[in-house]
Design a protein around this motif. Structure first.
Motif, PDB file in Angstrom:
ATOM      1  N   GLU A  65     -46.870  -8.750 -20.573  1.00 29.64           N
ATOM      2  CA  GLU A  65     -47.631  -9.018 -21.015  1.00 29.64           C
ATOM      3  C   GLU A  65     -48.031 -10.566 -20.984  1.00 29.64           C
ATOM      4  O   GLU A  65     -47.515 -11.489 -20.885  1.00 29.64           O
ATOM      5  CB  GLU A  65     -47.150  -8.643 -22.844  1.00 29.64           C
ATOM      6  CG  GLU A  65     -47.710  -9.532 -23.536  1.00 29.64           C
ATOM      7  CD  GLU A  65     -46.324  -9.191 -25.292  1.00 29.64           C
ATOM      8  OE1 GLU A  65     -47.474  -9.654 -25.981  1.00 29.64           O
ATOM      9  OE2 GLU A  65     -45.779  -8.922 -25.032  1.00 29.64           O
ATOM     10  N   PHE A  66     -49.431 -10.625 -21.486  1.00 29.75           N
ATOM     11  CA  PHE A  66     -50.182 -12.594 -21.422  1.00 29.75           C
ATOM     12  C   PHE A  66     -49.514 -12.560 -22.490  1.00 29.75           C
ATOM     13  O   PHE A  66     -49.720 -12.162 -24.013  1.00 29.75           O
ATOM     14  CB  PHE A  66     -51.923 -12.202 -21.598  1.00 29.75           C
ATOM     15  CG  PHE A  66     -51.933 -13.584 -21.232  1.00 29.75           C
ATOM     16  CD1 PHE A  66     -52.165 -13.733 -19.887  1.00 29.75           C
ATOM     17  CD2 PHE A  66     -52.603 -14.408 -22.354  1.00 29.75           C
ATOM     18  CE1 PHE A  66     -53.025 -15.065 -19.770  1.00 29.75           C
ATOM     19  CE2 PHE A  66     -53.275 -15.142 -21.528  1.00 29.75           C
ATOM     20  CZ  PHE A  66     -53.319 -16.186 -20.472  1.00 29.75           C
ATOM     21  N   ARG A  67     -49.129 -14.121 -22.648  1.00 28.49           N
ATOM     22  CA  ARG A  67     -48.355 -14.365 -23.211  1.00 28.49           C
ATOM     23  C   ARG A  67     -49.410 -15.819 -24.106  1.00 28.49           C
ATOM     24  O   ARG A  67     -48.817 -16.294 -24.843  1.00 28.49           O
ATOM     25  CB  ARG A  67     -47.192 -15.580 -22.469  1.00 28.49           C
ATOM     26  CG  ARG A  67     -45.940 -14.989 -21.343  1.00 28.49           C
ATOM     27  CD  ARG A  67     -45.096 -13.609 -22.309  1.00 28.49           C
ATOM     28  NE  ARG A  67     -44.696 -12.724 -20.818  1.00 28.49           N
ATOM     29  CZ  ARG A  67     -43.605 -12.124 -22.107  1.00 28.49           C
ATOM     30  NH1 ARG A  67     -43.147 -12.015 -23.573  1.00 28.49           N
ATOM     31  NH2 ARG A  67     -42.961 -11.963 -21.090  1.00 28.49           N
ATOM     32  N   ALA A  68     -50.072 -16.382 -23.549  1.00 29.72           N
ATOM     33  CA  ALA A  68     -51.166 -17.241 -24.387  1.00 29.72           C
ATOM     34  C   ALA A  68     -52.029 -17.347 -24.759  1.00 29.72           C
ATOM     35  O   ALA A  68     -52.051 -16.003 -24.848  1.00 29.72           O
ATOM     36  CB  ALA A  68     -51.489 -18.463 -22.959  1.00 29.72           C
ATOM     37  N   THR A  69     -51.986 -17.966 -26.185  1.00 28.38           N
ATOM     38  CA  THR A  69     -53.183 -17.606 -26.772  1.00 28.38           C
ATOM     39  C   THR A  69     -54.430 -18.947 -27.089  1.00 28.38           C
ATOM     40  O   THR A  69     -53.942 -20.035 -27.195  1.00 28.38           O
ATOM     41  CB  THR A  69     -52.189 -17.413 -28.225  1.00 28.38           C
ATOM     42  OG1 THR A  69     -51.544 -15.926 -27.956  1.00 28.38           O
ATOM     43  CG2 THR A  69     -53.209 -17.217 -29.534  1.00 28.38           C
ATOM     44  N   ALA A  70     -55.120 -18.856 -27.239  1.00 23.68           N
ATOM     45  CA  ALA A  70     -56.861 -19.368 -27.091  1.00 23.68           C
ATOM     46  C   ALA A  70     -56.421 -20.242 -28.540  1.00 23.68           C
ATOM     47  O   ALA A  70     -56.251 -19.585 -29.186  1.00 23.68           O
ATOM     48  CB  ALA A  70     -57.957 -18.654 -26.915  1.00 23.68           C
TER      49      ALA A  70
END
Length: 368
Positions: free
Chosen positions: A345-350
């Motif tokens: 799962e992609f962990r970062a958030t804008a």
């Protein structure tokens, strides 16, 4: 790469003009390729020779007696092939001269003789072969160009023919219209993503080599995640920095094109694989009540970095910068994740849009 194709009438009155060519190159700017069909060079040479011949004829009609005013010398009439060579020489390094294959020459001549396609009559004389070659050049450049392909000509008929024959080409009737045409062009998102995945690793590695860091992460910071555990940069033991010394692969996901008044952005989720290390700083006692920081560099061979970014291009869609838009997350898979065949799962958030500042945190890169 943006390609600008010049017709004979791209320059004033169909004559080679150094000042206008320099203005055109400046407007097109970095990342653009100027293409001149070989037949255009010939026409510029012919027009230059005709101008010299016309001037010589005027000088021969000089009626003032030489006892009053000395007769000016007749202008030199250069050899036409010498003029072609001169023009090719001044174009070298600034433009590409396009020589069509034999089939294009044959088709162009047929159009002129049979008065089909680009063929037309001017003052009773069949013409159109040169225009047919120019249109063939536009078709060739549209097929190979990664960015916009623009035909620059003041010939209304040729512009109309170009629009009808080359749907993906742009047209401009002068240098003044060139930049608006380039700014209006927007490549297909899927094509831009493919190019970005090739260009981003090269760009980041050049930034590491030149500046010692791949991106300026300082504003928004970094976090560390292994399995379900997630640590901020100041969690004990303290993670001082992440060293990114080389980028092998940059995956781009959830991509969209955005613009502001001056820039073009690709907003994306970026996953970076490469040489990643973690710096852990501990305080060692070196004397009573006296401590010194002792950094330890720990390689993270299985790690990757997730970060949301804004990829910035110039008006020729050439990559100019990459700006984080959220906290970078350094992810190390645990044993369960290593055995899992699913994509992590992609962990970062804008957290922001380009141009706005965020909170302070730390992430650095190293060239070695």
């Amino acid at each position: 790469m943006t390609v600008v194709i010049l017709d004979t009438n791209a320059l004033p009155h169909g004559h080679y003009n150094e000042r206008v060519l320099n203005d055109l190159i400046e407007v097109a700017s970095r990342g653009a390729k100027i293409v001149v069909p070989e037949v255009v060079v010939w026409e510029w040479a012919e027009h230059a020779r005709l101008a010299q011949e016309s001037l010589a004829e005027v000088m021969k009609l000089h009626r003032v007696d030489e006892t009053l005013v000395a007769r000016p010398p007749l202008p030199e009439i250069p050899d036409i092939e010498e003029l072609v060579t001169r023009i090719e020489s001044v174009l070298r390094g600034r433009a590409t001269i396009w020589s069509p294959p034999a089939g294009v020459w044959r088709d162009a001549l047929m159009q002129q003789v049979l008065q089909i396609g680009a063929g037309e009559r001017k003052a009773g004389t069949k013409t159109g072969a040169a225009d047919a070659v120019v249109l063939a050049c536009v078709e060739d450049q549209v097929y190979t160009a990664e960015g916009a392909a623009v035909l620059l000509t003041k010939d209304d008929r040729l512009r109309a023919a170009c629009k009808a024959r080359c749907e993906d080409a742009l047209v401009a009737n002068g240098v003044g219209q060139l930049l608006p045409q380039l700014n209006a062009f927007e490549p297909a998102e899927e094509d831009l993503v493919v190019r970005a995945m090739e260009d981003v690793p090269l760009f980041l590695n050049e930034e590491i080599a030149d500046r010692g860091q791949a991106m300026a992460f300082d504003d928004l910071g970094v976090e560390f995640q292994s399995g379900t555990a997630r640590l901020a940069g100041d969690t004990s033991p303290r993670m001082s920095a992440i060293l990114l010394s080389h980028v092998d692969i940059a995956e781009i996901h959830d991509f969209s094109i955005a613009r502001d008044d001056t820039n073009r952005y690709g907003l994306a989720e970026l996953r970076i694989f490469g040489d990643i290390s973690m710096v852990i700083v501990e305080q060692l006692q070196i004397a009573p009540v006296q401590y010194a920081p002792a950094p330890e560099v720990v390689p993270l061979s299985m790690a990757h970095i997730d970060v949301t970014v804004a990829i910035r291009w110039n008006h020729n869609w050439q990559l100019e910068g990459i700006e984080p838009t959220g906290v970078a997350v350094v992810s190390i898979p645990d044993e369960d994740e290593l055995d899992d065949e699913d994509v992590p799962e992609f962990r970062a958030t804008a957290l922001r849009v380009p141009g706005r500042t965020g909170r302070s945190a730390k992430l650095s890169s190293s060239g070695g």
